[in-house]
Design an enzyme around this catalytic site. Structure first.
Site: not given
Ligand code: ACO
Length: 427
Positions: A306, A363
């Site tokens: 998140h 979610d």
């Molecule tokens: N699975 C694997 N790796 C992940 C995940 C995941 N679900 N989420 C983040 N990471 C990793 C990234 O690859 C990144 O790794 P790195 O530092 O080695 O490059 C690190 O964790 C940070 O991730 P970011 O994408 O920079 O974090 P951000 O805050 O931009 O994104 C987000 C948050 C979009 C929710 C992300 O965690 C994601 O894509 N999750 C899956 C989709 C999801 O469940 N979305 C619902 C969010 S809740 C809502 O909107 C109601």
């Protein structure tokens, strides 16, 4: 508060006031930065940028705290119903009995949708995604309710809000009924708000509607948990569209489109599709954990991570318990729930996830409940929109009442410098 932050650049110093929120959050107010220094800030994804001061929702992502208007999400999910929470979010205080009854009555009296709207729905193929349908129908509501709201009139504001809260569930139900090939129906004013939504979605033309308290309670709770989440992608969209003085319905329609994406509200659909794919592939959660960690593989563990929560999402905790209860109460033994629990356990003990503070989000378990309630997977994000509607409205209202300026970020241009035009035959 008189604290100031100082920025120093090439020997020049600039001072900016530091403001403090009611939960002691600090922010540097850089309103005068460009005028004083000629510089702007850059912050892709707005990870460090506050867009407004808001009195609606507080969340502490480090501690895993969420509250609406000062009431904890845990308490509201347990003790309030969705309509009370909607009133609280929008108007700032819990309604007394009289206010709540009037609110519900006013909503009921607006709950018809113009028959002509059915023709618009007819134009969509049955295969259309219900989020696209919902966003279009919400936009189309403007044509049938063309009066723009004079925001200096509390009455006009109230009427527009009530109209939307009344008609939106009908559109949600129609989007699902179209998908299922069921006749389009209206609600029943003798029922509660959420019960009525359930009936509008599920009533078969040749059968009596049977109320199921467990189902209605679970739905109510899910809607409350989704009702607001401060300045997320869709809410920021609603506020920025509304900041151009576009109307309430148009702003909400834009918010629905923003919510649709799999990195935001669309994650609930993506989670269930992921869990089904893992099950169909033999249930090997380790294989999918490895894929999620492999940087050359675009696969992400949907429902994990998140932008703001770097601790457990408090909504996920409540939903996990609710998922267990609902499945037990309904006597459903869903292997998908076991896969979800297995994935969660592995992720919570995995260095990759621990290091990046990736926990299950709202979610991760909501889709399992929606599935148990008989809601088709493509409708999951629509259910999220239904829950988020009061939050979007509250944020739009707050932004308009404060007369906030039009949202218009700046940029740092990194393209070509000015160059002469070259005629086509010389290129
Ligand atoms: N699975 C694997 N790796 C992940 C995940 C995941 N679900 N989420 C983040 N990471 C990793 C990234 O690859 C990144 O790794 P790195 O530092 O080695 O490059 C690190 O964790 C940070 O991730 P970011 O994408 O920079 O974090 P951000 O805050 O931009 O994104 C987000 C948050 C979009 C929710 C992300 O965690 C994601 O894509 N999750 C899956 C989709 C999801 O469940 N979305 C619902 C969010 S809740 C809502 O909107 C109601």
């Amino acid at each position: 508060m008189s604290d100031k932050a100082t920025l120093e650049y090439k020997g020049d110093k600039y001072e900016f006031p530091v403001i403090e929120g009611s939960e002691n959050e600090l922010a540097i107010n850089i309103k005068t930065l460009r005028g004083a220094s000629g510089m702007i800030t850059i912050d892709p994804g707005y990870k460090n940028t506050g867009s407004c001061e808001s009195a609606i929702t507080f969340l502490d992502g480090e501690k895993g705290i969420l509250s609406y208007r000062g009431y904890s999400i845990e308490e509201l999910a347990e003790k309030a119903d969705f309509l009370e929470v909607a009133y609280l979010l929008i108007f700032g205080e819990l309604p007394n009995k009289e206010q709540l009854d009037k609110f519900h009555q006013d909503i009921k009296s607006e709950s018809h949708v113009d028959e002509e709207m059915k023709k618009i729905l007819d134009g969509f193929p049955k295969s259309a995604h219900p989020m696209g349908v919902l966003s279009s129908l919400t936009s189309a509501l403007v044509a049938f309710n063309p009066e723009s709201v004079d925001i200096s009139s509390e009455k006009e504001m109230y009427d527009a809000i009530v109209t939307l809260l009344a008609k939106f569930p009908v559109l949600v139900a129609w989007a699902m009924r179209k998908k299922k090939g069921l006749p389009l129906d209206y609600g029943d004013d003798s029922l509660g708000y959420v019960e009525n939504i359930h009936k509008m979605m599920f009533k078969k033309p040749n059968q009596e509607y049977k109320k199921n308290k467990i189902v209605i309670d679970a739905l109510d709770k899910l809607l409350i948990l989704h009702a607001d989440h401060e300045q997320n992608c869709s809410t920021s969209t609603v506020r920025i569209v509304g900041s151009s003085h576009a109307g309430l319905f148009a702003s909400i329609s834009a918010g629905i489109s923003a919510l649709w994406g799999p990195l935001h509200g669309g994650a609930n659909q993506a989670v269930l599709e992921m869990l089904e794919a893992i099950e169909a592939d033999g249930g090997d959660t380790k294989k999918y954990m490895a894929k999620a960690k492999d940087k050359s593989d675009p696969f992400r563990l949907m429902g994990f991570g998140h932008r703001v929560y770097k601790n457990f999402d408090p909504r996920a905790k409540i939903i996990k318990v609710a998922a267990d209860e609902v499945l037990n109460d309904l006597g459903i033994d869903d292997p998908i729930l076991e896969i979800a629990k297995g994935l969660e356990q592995e992720a919570l003990n995995d260095e990759y996830f621990v290091k990046r503070k990736l926990y299950p989000n709202v979610d991760f378990y909501s889709g399992i409940i929606y599935r148990a309630l008989g809601i088709p997977t493509e409708m999951f994000t629509v259910m999220f929109a239904l829950g988020r509607l009061p939050g979007w409205i509250a944020q739009w209202r707050e932004m308009r009442l404060k007369n906030e300026p039009i949202g218009r970020p700046r940029q740092v241009y990194v393209g070509e410098n000015l160059r002469p035009f070259v005629a086509v035959e010389k290129r």
